[in-house]
Enzyme design. Sequence first.
Site, PDB file in Angstrom:
ATOM      1  N   LYS A   1      46.075  49.946  35.840  1.00  0.00           N
ATOM      2  CA  LYS A   1      45.648  50.066  37.408  1.00  0.00           C
ATOM      3  C   LYS A   1      44.728  51.120  37.494  1.00  0.00           C
ATOM      4  O   LYS A   1      43.818  51.015  38.233  1.00  0.00           O
ATOM      5  CB  LYS A   1      46.990  50.631  37.848  1.00  0.00           C
ATOM      6  CG  LYS A   1      46.887  51.072  39.399  1.00  0.00           C
ATOM      7  CD  LYS A   1      48.083  51.667  40.015  1.00  0.00           C
ATOM      8  CE  LYS A   1      48.781  52.928  39.892  1.00  0.00           C
ATOM      9  NZ  LYS A   1      47.912  54.033  40.541  1.00  0.00           N
ATOM     10  N   ASN A   2      44.900  52.346  36.769  1.00  0.00           N
ATOM     11  CA  ASN A   2      44.125  53.274  36.970  1.00  0.00           C
ATOM     12  C   ASN A   2      42.677  53.311  36.457  1.00  0.00           C
ATOM     13  O   ASN A   2      41.722  54.035  36.435  1.00  0.00           O
ATOM     14  CB  ASN A   2      44.731  54.739  36.615  1.00  0.00           C
ATOM     15  CG  ASN A   2      45.899  55.186  37.497  1.00  0.00           C
ATOM     16  OD1 ASN A   2      45.874  54.285  38.466  1.00  0.00           O
ATOM     17  ND2 ASN A   2      46.616  55.976  37.029  1.00  0.00           N
TER      18      ASN A   2
ATOM     19  N   CYS B   1      50.418  62.631  49.870  1.00  0.00           N
ATOM     20  CA  CYS B   1      51.310  61.824  49.757  1.00  0.00           C
ATOM     21  C   CYS B   1      52.627  62.447  49.005  1.00  0.00           C
ATOM     22  O   CYS B   1      52.699  63.603  48.964  1.00  0.00           O
ATOM     23  CB  CYS B   1      51.105  60.538  48.784  1.00  0.00           C
ATOM     24  SG  CYS B   1      50.780  61.076  47.029  1.00  0.00           S
TER      25      CYS B   1
ATOM     26  N   ARG C   1      47.068  66.804  47.411  1.00  0.00           N
ATOM     27  CA  ARG C   1      45.738  65.963  46.853  1.00  0.00           C
ATOM     28  C   ARG C   1      44.569  66.022  47.625  1.00  0.00           C
ATOM     29  O   ARG C   1      44.136  64.972  48.176  1.00  0.00           O
ATOM     30  CB  ARG C   1      46.460  64.605  46.686  1.00  0.00           C
ATOM     31  CG  ARG C   1      47.898  64.743  45.921  1.00  0.00           C
ATOM     32  CD  ARG C   1      48.278  63.410  45.528  1.00  0.00           C
ATOM     33  NE  ARG C   1      47.365  62.878  44.402  1.00  0.00           N
ATOM     34  CZ  ARG C   1      47.668  61.370  44.097  1.00  0.00           C
ATOM     35  NH1 ARG C   1      48.411  60.697  44.690  1.00  0.00           N
ATOM     36  NH2 ARG C   1      46.808  61.004  43.176  1.00  0.00           N
TER      37      ARG C   1
ATOM     38  N   ASP D   1      52.000  61.664  34.688  1.00  0.00           N
ATOM     39  CA  ASP D   1      52.296  60.200  35.383  1.00  0.00           C
ATOM     40  C   ASP D   1      53.635  59.728  34.457  1.00  0.00           C
ATOM     41  O   ASP D   1      54.083  58.800  34.733  1.00  0.00           O
ATOM     42  CB  ASP D   1      51.414  59.156  35.415  1.00  0.00           C
ATOM     43  CG  ASP D   1      50.230  59.538  36.579  1.00  0.00           C
ATOM     44  OD1 ASP D   1      49.192  58.723  36.411  1.00  0.00           O
ATOM     45  OD2 ASP D   1      50.486  60.209  37.094  1.00  0.00           O
TER      46      ASP D   1
ATOM     47  N   ARG E   1      53.448  48.991  43.495  1.00  0.00           N
ATOM     48  CA  ARG E   1      52.042  49.454  43.562  1.00  0.00           C
ATOM     49  C   ARG E   1      51.540  49.479  42.024  1.00  0.00           C
ATOM     50  O   ARG E   1      50.312  49.214  41.898  1.00  0.00           O
ATOM     51  CB  ARG E   1      51.818  50.767  44.122  1.00  0.00           C
ATOM     52  CG  ARG E   1      51.993  50.846  45.570  1.00  0.00           C
ATOM     53  CD  ARG E   1      51.762  52.078  46.340  1.00  0.00           C
ATOM     54  NE  ARG E   1      50.672  52.527  45.858  1.00  0.00           N
ATOM     55  CZ  ARG E   1      50.127  54.061  45.670  1.00  0.00           C
ATOM     56  NH1 ARG E   1      50.868  54.981  45.908  1.00  0.00           N
ATOM     57  NH2 ARG E   1      49.178  54.431  45.273  1.00  0.00           N
TER      58      ARG E   1
HETATM   59  C1  EPZ Z   1      44.419  60.111  39.247  1.00  0.00           C
HETATM   60  O1  EPZ Z   1      44.777  60.343  40.474  1.00  0.00           O
HETATM   61  C2  EPZ Z   1      45.771  58.828  38.965  1.00  0.00           C
HETATM   62  N1  EPZ Z   1      45.381  57.919  39.924  1.00  0.00           N
HETATM   63  C3  EPZ Z   1      46.947  59.489  39.145  1.00  0.00           C
HETATM   64  O2  EPZ Z   1      47.889  58.656  38.923  1.00  0.00           O
HETATM   65  C4  EPZ Z   1      47.207  60.541  38.085  1.00  0.00           C
HETATM   66  O3  EPZ Z   1      48.542  61.273  38.333  1.00  0.00           O
HETATM   67  C5  EPZ Z   1      46.009  61.660  38.411  1.00  0.00           C
HETATM   68  O4  EPZ Z   1      44.662  61.197  38.194  1.00  0.00           O
HETATM   69  C6  EPZ Z   1      46.378  62.878  37.242  1.00  0.00           C
HETATM   70  O5  EPZ Z   1      46.279  62.333  35.937  1.00  0.00           O
HETATM   71  C7  EPZ Z   1      44.319  57.165  39.826  1.00  0.00           C
HETATM   72  O6  EPZ Z   1      43.697  57.192  38.743  1.00  0.00           O
HETATM   73  C8  EPZ Z   1      44.117  55.959  40.778  1.00  0.00           C
HETATM   74  P1  EPZ Z   1      43.198  64.339  40.130  1.00  0.00           P
HETATM   75  P2  EPZ Z   1      43.836  61.745  41.142  1.00  0.00           P
HETATM   76  O7  EPZ Z   1      42.202  64.095  40.970  1.00  0.00           O
HETATM   77  O8  EPZ Z   1      42.351  61.354  40.747  1.00  0.00           O
HETATM   78  C9  EPZ Z   1      43.990  68.270  42.299  1.00  0.00           C
HETATM   79  C10 EPZ Z   1      49.707  57.083  39.373  1.00  0.00           C
HETATM   80  O9  EPZ Z   1      51.033  57.350  39.331  1.00  0.00           O
HETATM   81  N2  EPZ Z   1      42.789  68.277  43.024  1.00  0.00           N
HETATM   82  O10 EPZ Z   1      43.151  64.330  38.535  1.00  0.00           O
HETATM   83  O11 EPZ Z   1      43.919  61.719  42.639  1.00  0.00           O
HETATM   84  C11 EPZ Z   1      45.135  67.728  42.908  1.00  0.00           C
HETATM   85  O12 EPZ Z   1      45.596  67.982  44.040  1.00  0.00           O
HETATM   86  C12 EPZ Z   1      48.902  57.960  40.193  1.00  0.00           C
HETATM   87  O13 EPZ Z   1      49.107  56.178  38.899  1.00  0.00           O
HETATM   88  C13 EPZ Z   1      42.080  68.994  43.938  1.00  0.00           C
HETATM   89  O14 EPZ Z   1      42.493  70.200  44.033  1.00  0.00           O
HETATM   90  O15 EPZ Z   1      44.160  62.993  40.393  1.00  0.00           O
HETATM   91  C14 EPZ Z   1      46.094  67.339  41.773  1.00  0.00           C
HETATM   92  O16 EPZ Z   1      46.913  68.532  41.943  1.00  0.00           O
HETATM   93  C15 EPZ Z   1      49.640  59.356  40.571  1.00  0.00           C
HETATM   94  N3  EPZ Z   1      40.938  68.673  44.655  1.00  0.00           N
HETATM   95  C16 EPZ Z   1      45.358  67.552  40.778  1.00  0.00           C
HETATM   96  O17 EPZ Z   1      43.867  67.813  41.040  1.00  0.00           O
HETATM   97  C17 EPZ Z   1      40.347  67.469  44.243  1.00  0.00           C
HETATM   98  O18 EPZ Z   1      39.211  67.162  44.818  1.00  0.00           O
HETATM   99  C18 EPZ Z   1      45.149  66.242  39.789  1.00  0.00           C
HETATM  100  O19 EPZ Z   1      44.306  65.476  40.662  1.00  0.00           O
HETATM  101  C19 EPZ Z   1      40.816  66.637  43.516  1.00  0.00           C
HETATM  102  C20 EPZ Z   1      42.293  66.843  42.978  1.00  0.00           C
END
Ligand code: EPZ
Length: 420
Positions: A22-23, A118, A123, A307, A399
């Site tokens: 998915k990711n 969410c 996020r 995850d 999802r």
């Molecule tokens: C991706 O989300 C994945 N989703 C998530 O999987 C996964 O948990 C996450 O990466 C971490 O590995 C997809 O790839 C579609 P991040 P993403 O940006 O990109 C903070 C699942 O279950 N952050 O790496 O949204 C954020 O708040 C989903 O399949 C900022 O502060 O994750 C979080 O605490 C859930 N500012 C941390 O970084 C930003 O601009 C990690 O977020 C972006 C992120």
Amino acid sequence: MAKYFMEMNGPLLGEVEISGSKNAVLPIMAAAILTDEKCEILEVPELRDVDVMCQLLRSVGAEVKCDYEIGSLEIIIKEILAEEAPLELVKKMRASNLLMGPLLAKTGRFKIALPGGCAIGARPIDLHLKGLHALGANIKISENYIEAQAERLVGAKIYLDFPSVGATENIMMAASLAEGVTILENAAEEPEIVDLANFLNKMGAKVKGAGTDTIKIEGVKSLHGAKHGVIPDRIETGTFMVAAAITRGDVLLKNVVSDHVKPIIAKLIECGVEVIDSDEGLRVRATNNELIAADIKTLPYPGFPTDMQSQFMALLATVNGPSVIIETVFENRYMHIEELNRMGAQIKIEGRSAVVSGGQKLHGAQVIATDLRAGAALVLAGLMAEGTTEIAEIYHIERGYADFVGKLTKLGANIRRVKA
Ligand code: EPZ
């Protein structure tokens, strides 16, 4: 709303074929915006999130043909008719923000509704915006929308305060069509980043270093269509590995990349589970094993994946001995604790850690899936709970898990999807 009803039915036994990631498929679908030629994506999993991304692409003018039977997607975007991701779709899926980089690079602008926070925390997307601004975008944030414009994008040196997966993907896609070279430091190293980079390079991009913390992107004038099969889903892989362990079963997982699940293999072996990696696939056996507790700390890749935190917590609730789980990636990813405790687990939150007593006999209860992976953890607990487990809000689970009920049933689980 549909629910899952489950009864314990002994160890899971047999084989399961893992679906495409998915990711990985979501950012690759968004990258199709970068060309007006046809892109063909294979190994596509049948998921709600993929449906939403198809709708998003259609809303900006794409012609999308999706054939889940053979797991293929054809995306042709001759002309971008709108640079806006509609609110109702963005609210459904945070990954809608992956349209920002491609729309900016292809059309010079985008307008996107502020992503809904969410269940797993605020996020924000500040790191995405900081990177796109560094490439030359003028960004305006209003009450509900973010708008950006850029006459042209120019390569830059960007350092990510946190190795955000989404920010790395958006910046990589935007920089692919920028003038000059972009160096992205403290980049995310997840396998999904490497898969996106491979797809971009098939389109004619010049991306080097994906999978390390420094990625170099040399902008090109234009990109052409490409054909690409996405990698297997490492989190679905981990979820079925834990399903085999929690039921003390013996399951062969096929279509897996064991390199992508090293931390999960190591932790399961630490708990006393046998994991055999062979050409056939990954065999997980716990049939006559006395399992023991192990501590978990989630980290960006290649650390233990956030995850998989909730799924592993369900397992640790049933093995002998206390364990401590520390979630370092998201600030609020313990919503599943209350639900697992309703099923007889004994887990308490102490600051950023969760302390699991272990050795509990789980029992059926009426529980609610609060997010995708929390829901998966409740299904895993339901496999080992005395009596009936009823799980509501299962749309979260569907999802991210293709044919979850079918795959579990084939392994011997007693699980039924009932429309309300
Ligand atoms: C991706 O989300 C994945 N989703 C998530 O999987 C996964 O948990 C996450 O990466 C971490 O590995 C997809 O790839 C579609 P991040 P993403 O940006 O990109 C903070 C699942 O279950 N952050 O790496 O949204 C954020 O708040 C989903 O399949 C900022 O502060 O994750 C979080 O605490 C859930 N500012 C941390 O970084 C930003 O601009 C990690 O977020 C972006 C992120």
